[in-house]
Structure formats: structure tokens, C-alpha cells
Design a protein around this motif. Structure first.
Motif, PDB file in Angstrom:
ATOM      1  N   THR A 142       7.954 -12.819 -18.044  1.00 15.36           N
ATOM      2  CA  THR A 142       9.196 -13.641 -17.985  1.00 15.36           C
ATOM      3  C   THR A 142      10.216 -13.626 -19.269  1.00 15.36           C
ATOM      4  O   THR A 142       9.157 -13.971 -20.344  1.00 15.36           O
ATOM      5  CB  THR A 142       9.038 -15.202 -17.421  1.00 15.36           C
ATOM      6  N   ARG A 143      11.181 -13.156 -19.306  1.00 17.38           N
ATOM      7  CA  ARG A 143      11.976 -12.991 -20.365  1.00 17.38           C
ATOM      8  C   ARG A 143      13.104 -14.215 -20.446  1.00 17.38           C
ATOM      9  O   ARG A 143      13.545 -14.468 -19.405  1.00 17.38           O
ATOM     10  CB  ARG A 143      12.707 -11.646 -20.538  1.00 17.38           C
ATOM     11  N   THR A 144      13.315 -15.075 -21.549  1.00 11.57           N
ATOM     12  CA  THR A 144      13.992 -16.399 -21.865  1.00 11.57           C
ATOM     13  C   THR A 144      15.283 -15.498 -22.292  1.00 11.57           C
ATOM     14  O   THR A 144      15.425 -14.945 -23.323  1.00 11.57           O
ATOM     15  CB  THR A 144      13.457 -17.374 -22.532  1.00 11.57           C
ATOM     16  N   ALA A 145      16.557 -16.036 -21.491  1.00  6.87           N
ATOM     17  CA  ALA A 145      17.702 -15.564 -22.149  1.00  6.87           C
ATOM     18  C   ALA A 145      17.994 -16.440 -23.269  1.00  6.87           C
ATOM     19  O   ALA A 145      18.023 -17.602 -23.337  1.00  6.87           O
ATOM     20  CB  ALA A 145      18.756 -15.724 -20.735  1.00  6.87           C
ATOM     21  N   SER A 146      18.870 -15.696 -24.008  1.00  6.95           N
ATOM     22  CA  SER A 146      19.234 -16.367 -25.558  1.00  6.95           C
ATOM     23  C   SER A 146      20.399 -15.788 -25.910  1.00  6.95           C
ATOM     24  O   SER A 146      20.800 -14.662 -25.594  1.00  6.95           O
ATOM     25  CB  SER A 146      18.187 -16.023 -26.316  1.00  6.95           C
ATOM     26  N   LEU A 147      21.152 -16.518 -26.320  1.00  7.85           N
ATOM     27  CA  LEU A 147      22.526 -16.199 -27.032  1.00  7.85           C
ATOM     28  C   LEU A 147      22.315 -15.219 -28.264  1.00  7.85           C
ATOM     29  O   LEU A 147      23.270 -14.545 -28.504  1.00  7.85           O
ATOM     30  CB  LEU A 147      23.608 -17.285 -27.541  1.00  7.85           C
ATOM     31  N   ASN A 148      21.106 -15.715 -28.903  1.00  6.82           N
ATOM     32  CA  ASN A 148      20.611 -14.829 -30.110  1.00  6.82           C
ATOM     33  C   ASN A 148      19.303 -14.330 -29.983  1.00  6.82           C
ATOM     34  O   ASN A 148      18.379 -15.010 -30.356  1.00  6.82           O
ATOM     35  CB  ASN A 148      20.933 -15.521 -31.491  1.00  6.82           C
ATOM     36  N   PRO A 149      19.146 -13.342 -28.910  1.00  6.87           N
ATOM     37  CA  PRO A 149      17.695 -12.904 -28.720  1.00  6.87           C
ATOM     38  C   PRO A 149      17.222 -12.406 -30.043  1.00  6.87           C
ATOM     39  O   PRO A 149      17.589 -11.670 -30.843  1.00  6.87           O
ATOM     40  CB  PRO A 149      18.240 -11.851 -27.601  1.00  6.87           C
ATOM     41  N   PRO A 150      15.692 -12.787 -30.261  1.00  5.79           N
ATOM     42  CA  PRO A 150      15.176 -12.158 -31.312  1.00  5.79           C
ATOM     43  C   PRO A 150      14.749 -10.477 -30.914  1.00  5.79           C
ATOM     44  O   PRO A 150      14.889 -10.055 -29.697  1.00  5.79           O
ATOM     45  CB  PRO A 150      13.450 -12.780 -31.323  1.00  5.79           C
ATOM     46  N   PRO A 151      14.528  -9.790 -32.221  1.00  6.93           N
ATOM     47  CA  PRO A 151      14.382  -8.406 -31.730  1.00  6.93           C
ATOM     48  C   PRO A 151      13.274  -7.949 -31.047  1.00  6.93           C
ATOM     49  O   PRO A 151      13.044  -7.004 -30.431  1.00  6.93           O
ATOM     50  CB  PRO A 151      14.082  -8.099 -33.278  1.00  6.93           C
ATOM     51  N   GLU A 152      11.941  -8.669 -31.121  1.00  9.04           N
ATOM     52  CA  GLU A 152      10.853  -8.617 -30.605  1.00  9.04           C
ATOM     53  C   GLU A 152      10.526  -9.899 -29.522  1.00  9.04           C
ATOM     54  O   GLU A 152      10.763 -10.960 -30.401  1.00  9.04           O
ATOM     55  CB  GLU A 152       9.863  -7.934 -31.296  1.00  9.04           C
ATOM     56  N   ALA A 153       9.807  -9.775 -28.537  1.00 11.46           N
ATOM     57  CA  ALA A 153       9.451 -10.850 -27.773  1.00 11.46           C
ATOM     58  C   ALA A 153       8.000 -11.333 -28.692  1.00 11.46           C
ATOM     59  O   ALA A 153       7.416 -10.851 -29.196  1.00 11.46           O
ATOM     60  CB  ALA A 153       9.096 -10.573 -26.342  1.00 11.46           C
ATOM     61  N   ALA A 154       8.058 -12.791 -28.536  1.00  5.75           N
ATOM     62  CA  ALA A 154       6.902 -13.472 -29.465  1.00  5.75           C
ATOM     63  C   ALA A 154       5.725 -13.056 -28.502  1.00  5.75           C
ATOM     64  O   ALA A 154       4.664 -12.314 -29.208  1.00  5.75           O
ATOM     65  CB  ALA A 154       7.190 -14.910 -29.231  1.00  5.75           C
ATOM     66  N   THR A 155       5.253 -13.531 -27.482  1.00  3.01           N
ATOM     67  CA  THR A 155       4.168 -13.598 -27.021  1.00  3.01           C
ATOM     68  C   THR A 155       4.181 -13.124 -25.379  1.00  3.01           C
ATOM     69  O   THR A 155       4.479 -13.985 -24.559  1.00  3.01           O
ATOM     70  CB  THR A 155       3.186 -14.743 -27.085  1.00  3.01           C
ATOM     71  N   PRO A 156       4.126 -11.917 -25.138  1.00  2.00           N
ATOM     72  CA  PRO A 156       4.580 -11.288 -23.654  1.00  2.00           C
ATOM     73  C   PRO A 156       3.360 -11.779 -22.625  1.00  2.00           C
ATOM     74  O   PRO A 156       2.345 -12.050 -23.033  1.00  2.00           O
ATOM     75  CB  PRO A 156       4.383  -9.973 -23.707  1.00  2.00           C
ATOM     76  N   THR A 157       3.795 -12.493 -21.359  1.00  2.00           N
ATOM     77  CA  THR A 157       3.124 -12.834 -20.544  1.00  2.00           C
ATOM     78  C   THR A 157       2.385 -11.546 -19.959  1.00  2.00           C
ATOM     79  O   THR A 157       2.882 -10.701 -19.711  1.00  2.00           O
ATOM     80  CB  THR A 157       3.978 -13.414 -19.486  1.00  2.00           C
ATOM     81  N   PRO A 158       1.075 -11.779 -19.547  1.00  3.08           N
ATOM     82  CA  PRO A 158       0.453 -10.704 -19.027  1.00  3.08           C
ATOM     83  C   PRO A 158       0.771 -10.082 -17.860  1.00  3.08           C
ATOM     84  O   PRO A 158       1.201 -10.978 -16.868  1.00  3.08           O
ATOM     85  CB  PRO A 158      -1.065 -11.076 -18.878  1.00  3.08           C
ATOM     86  N   LEU A 159       1.050  -9.077 -17.684  1.00  2.00           N
ATOM     87  CA  LEU A 159       1.379  -8.304 -16.396  1.00  2.00           C
ATOM     88  C   LEU A 159       0.616  -8.469 -15.163  1.00  2.00           C
ATOM     89  O   LEU A 159      -0.577  -8.418 -15.291  1.00  2.00           O
ATOM     90  CB  LEU A 159       1.806  -6.758 -16.338  1.00  2.00           C
ATOM     91  N   LEU A 160       1.105  -8.835 -13.816  1.00  2.00           N
ATOM     92  CA  LEU A 160       0.335  -8.842 -12.598  1.00  2.00           C
ATOM     93  C   LEU A 160       0.434  -7.628 -12.128  1.00  2.00           C
ATOM     94  O   LEU A 160       1.568  -7.042 -11.743  1.00  2.00           O
ATOM     95  CB  LEU A 160       1.057  -9.905 -11.789  1.00  2.00           C
ATOM     96  N   VAL A 161      -0.624  -6.837 -11.794  1.00  2.00           N
ATOM     97  CA  VAL A 161      -0.757  -5.699 -11.320  1.00  2.00           C
ATOM     98  C   VAL A 161      -1.616  -5.367 -10.015  1.00  2.00           C
ATOM     99  O   VAL A 161      -2.338  -6.038  -9.893  1.00  2.00           O
ATOM    100  CB  VAL A 161      -1.505  -4.518 -12.399  1.00  2.00           C
ATOM    101  N   HIS A 162      -0.732  -4.821  -9.014  1.00  2.00           N
ATOM    102  CA  HIS A 162      -1.323  -4.766  -7.634  1.00  2.00           C
ATOM    103  C   HIS A 162      -1.222  -3.206  -7.530  1.00  2.00           C
ATOM    104  O   HIS A 162      -0.104  -2.760  -7.336  1.00  2.00           O
ATOM    105  CB  HIS A 162      -0.192  -5.567  -6.593  1.00  2.00           C
ATOM    106  N   LYS A 163      -2.367  -2.732  -6.945  1.00  2.00           N
ATOM    107  CA  LYS A 163      -2.350  -1.373  -6.467  1.00  2.00           C
ATOM    108  C   LYS A 163      -2.134  -1.340  -5.148  1.00  2.00           C
ATOM    109  O   LYS A 163      -3.083  -1.921  -4.532  1.00  2.00           O
ATOM    110  CB  LYS A 163      -3.951  -0.734  -7.132  1.00  2.00           C
ATOM    111  N   PRO A 164      -1.376  -0.594  -4.693  1.00  2.00           N
ATOM    112  CA  PRO A 164      -0.893  -0.612  -3.137  1.00  2.00           C
ATOM    113  C   PRO A 164      -2.126   0.256  -2.577  1.00  2.00           C
ATOM    114  O   PRO A 164      -2.689   1.153  -3.090  1.00  2.00           O
ATOM    115  CB  PRO A 164       0.282   0.069  -3.295  1.00  2.00           C
TER     116      PRO A 164
END
Length: 374
Positions: A347-369
Motif C-alpha cells: 500500500t502506497r500513501t498518497a502525499s502532496l510531497n512524496p518522498p523519493p523512496e518508500a520508507a518500509t514497504p509492505t511485504p507482497l502477497l504472492v499467489h501462484k495460480p
């Protein structure tokens, strides 16, 4: 009062105000012109009564377009009724009960049938007929003007009926075009235009919400994985079936306050209002699991398992440009695709002044079909 909902208001207040201005201006000019050639007392009576009418007409020309919407809406309804009163007064003052004098009653009826809604136009038409009858009754009590009243009333009725029928056909056509413009014909989802309007109301509300809701707004972007390969392998009809199938799954998980839209191609979007970032992420994960567990049944009897990549953007309460929430969700979707597709991006948070890099990314949820059944 909401004049449009009452059936009395103007269809297009700006166009009606513009037409009313021209009618008032021409009427103000017609009063002194019509008095030329009349006997002296008649001319005096006409100008004595017509002078206030001229003043009111000129004042209306100068002010009607600048009035507040509610006041202008009421004035646009009263204007034709005041016009009827003016015509009755002037005709009686000049003692003119001829059919030519009564033709002026067609002007308010023409304005009302062209610019007002059905109920307002019918009311004005009835008052016009009553005005003609009153003039004839006062000036020709012997009943000699009955045929003139009938002829003028017939013209007023025909004008009103024909123009209202045309207006109703026009309104139905406009409603049909709006419906076509707001719905995707293949999936039945709303279009980008409707989604943007809903996002604008959620992110830039005209009136702050009561209670200080602190949950925010989320935008979920998704598209089918390897959609081109589906079209190339199974044909475009199966690709269309896949989009319709995915749209049905989206609608199944959508509540009454959720807006589901097709942006174009295989790209779809879901707007979640009054939603926390955690709730949006969980909603996206549930959607991914549902898509994987509901393969597309094909005409051959086989099932085609679909995969999607999902991005989640979230905006805290408060004004936020649409572009920033789109950018946040798109960045999350790009992360899901870059990590191998078939998953929900952080999840990315919308910001009027977004930082150049995301701080701590949420782990991806991976599903192998799972593999498709032959």
C-alpha cells in the motif's frame, strides 16, 4: 426550493436567462412602438401603464444573469406569468381585443415551452389562455371575441404541446447518451469519468463530513496478467469473457459505497471510501484470492485460471488531488508487476510531497495460480 425536482424549473437556467433577457429587451422596445398611431388618450394610458413595465424589463435585462441560482430559478418561473399580466393590462388599457393583440400571449407560452420543464410550461399555457379570456370578457362582453379567444388558445396549446414533445425526446436522448458515456458496454462497469467524479467528491468534498471520519480513501488498481497471451492463445472473444468474468467478481465484493470502473483494456479500478489503509490491503488480498479460486469456464468445458496484479493507494482524510492518489496506486501496481505479477503490491500513501523512496514497504502477497484444467 429545488425547482428542477418540482417540475417547474428551467432545463438550462443559463440559456433561459439569456432568452428572457432578449424577450424583456424587445418587449420594452415594443411598448412605445405599439402606441404609435393610437388616439391621444389611448397613447397616454399605454405609456402610463407601460413605463413601469419598461423599467422592470430593463432592470431584468441587467440583473437576471447575475442573480443567485435559487433567486434566478424563481424569477424564470415568474417572468412568463408577469408577462401575461403585462399583456392583459396593456390590452385593456388600449382597449384592443383583436386577435392581433392577443398574439402577444404566445410569447410567454413560447418561452415556457422552450425553457421550462413540463409542469411549468403547462401552468404558463393555462394562464395564457385565461389571460386571453379575461381580456376578451372585459373588452367584448357581447361574446364577439369568443372565436378570437379560441384561435389564440389553440395556437398556444399547439405551441406548448409540440415543443414539450420535442423537449421530452431531447431529454430522453441526452439521458441515453449520458448512460452510454457512464457505462462500459462490455463489462457494465462505470467509466473513468464517473470514477474521477466520485474520487473528486471523496478527496475534495465541498462540505466537510460530520463526525471527523479519520479513515481516508483508497484506490485499488488492477489488471489481468498476460491478457495479450489470453487473446493470442484463445481468441479475443475469450479475452472479452475474461474481462466480463473479472468485472462480475469485482461487483460481488463491492459494497454500496464502492465504485468499480473499467479504465480501458484490461485495467480496472475500485474506489473505497471511508477506508483505512489496512482495510484496503485486506480487501485487495481477498479479491486476489477470489479471482484465483474462481476460474473462467470456457465453451470447450475447460476452466481458465486468471491471474491479476493489484496495486493499492491510500489517502488520509483531507483535500488531496486525484493525480496523487492515482500515482500512489499505480506505484503499488508497478511493484506487484515488477515482483512477478499475481500479487498485491504494498500500500502506497498518497502525499502532496512524496518522498523519493518508500520508507518500509509492505511485504507482497504472492499467489501462484494453479494450472488450468484441460
Amino acid at each position: 426550493m429545488n425547482w428542477a425536482r418540482s417540475g417547474l424549473g428551467a432545463r438550462n437556467p443559463r440559456a433561459a436567462a439569456r432568452t428572457a433577457s432578449w424577450i424583456l429587451l424587445l418587449s420594452a422596445a415594443a411598448i412605445p412602438v405599439s402606441s404609435i398611431g393610437l388616439p391621444g388618450p389611448a397613447t397616454q394610458r399605454t405609456m402610463m401603464i407601460g413605463s413601469p413595465v419598461i423599467s422592470i424589463a430593463l432592470a431584468g435585462v441587467l440583473t437576471i444573469r447575475r442573480l443567485p441560482e435559487a433567486v434566478r430559478g424563481a424569477l424564470l418561473i415568474l417572468a412568463p406569468l408577469l408577462g401575461i399580466v403585462s399583456v392583459v393590462t396593456l390590452n385593456i388599457a388600449t382597449r384592443d381585443a383583436s386577435a392581433g393583440a392577443q398574439v402577444m400571449f404566445c410569447l410567454p407560452a413560447l418561452f415556457a415551452a422552450t425553457h421550462l420543464r413540463s409542469l411549468g410550461a403547462l401552468i404558463v399555457a393555462v394562464f395564457c389562455m385565461f389571460g386571453v379570456a379575461l381580456t376578451v370578457a372585459v373588452l367584448r362582453p357581447d361574446g364577439g371575441g369568443v372565436y378570437d379567444w379560441f384561435d389564440v388558445s389553440l395556437v398556444i396549446g399547439l405551441i406548448t404541446g409540440i415543443l414539450l414533445l420535442g423537449a421530452q425526446r431531447h431529454d430522453r436522448l441526452v439521458a441515453m447518451l449520458k448512460a452510454q458515456a457512464s457505462r462500459d458496454p462490455l463489462t457494465g462497469l462505470v467509466t473513468r469519468r464517473v470514477l474521477d467524479e466520485a474520487m473528486h467528491q471523496a478527496l475534495m468534498p465541498l462540505v466537510p463530513r460530520q463526525g471527523g471520519d479519520a479513515r481516508g480513501t483508497a484506490l485499488v488498481l488492477l489488471d489481468l496478467d498476460h491478457f495479450k497471451a489470453i487473446n493470442d492463445t484463445y481468441g479475443h472473444p475469450v479475452g472479452d469473457d475474461a474481462l466480463v468474468h473479472l468485472a462480475a467478481l469485482l461487483r460481488h465484493d463491492a459494497g454500496p459505497d464502492v465504485v468499480v470502473a473499467r479504465l480501458g483494456g484490461d485495467e480496472m479500478a475500485v474506489l473505497l471510501t471511508r477506508c483505512t489503509a489496512h482495510t484496503a490491503q485486506e480487501w485487495a488480498r481477498t479479491l486476489l484470492a477470489r479471482v484465483l479460486s474462481h476460474p473462467l469456464p470456457m465453451s470447450t468445458g475447460a476452466d481458465l485460471t486468471l491471474g491479476i496484479s493489484v496495486g493499492v493507494g491510500h489517502s488520509d482524510p483531507g483535500p488531496m488531488p486525484l493525480r496523487d492518489l492515482y500515482s500512489a496506486a499505480d506505484a503499488s501496481l508497478y511493484a506487484a508487476k515488477h515482483a512477478g505479477r499475481g500479487q498485491v503490491g504494498p500500500t502506497r500513501t498518497a502525499s502532496l510531497n512524496p518522498p523519493p523512496e518508500a520508507a518500509t514497504p509492505t511485504p507482497l502477497l504472492v499467489h501462484k495460480p494453479p494450472p488450468s484444467r484441460p
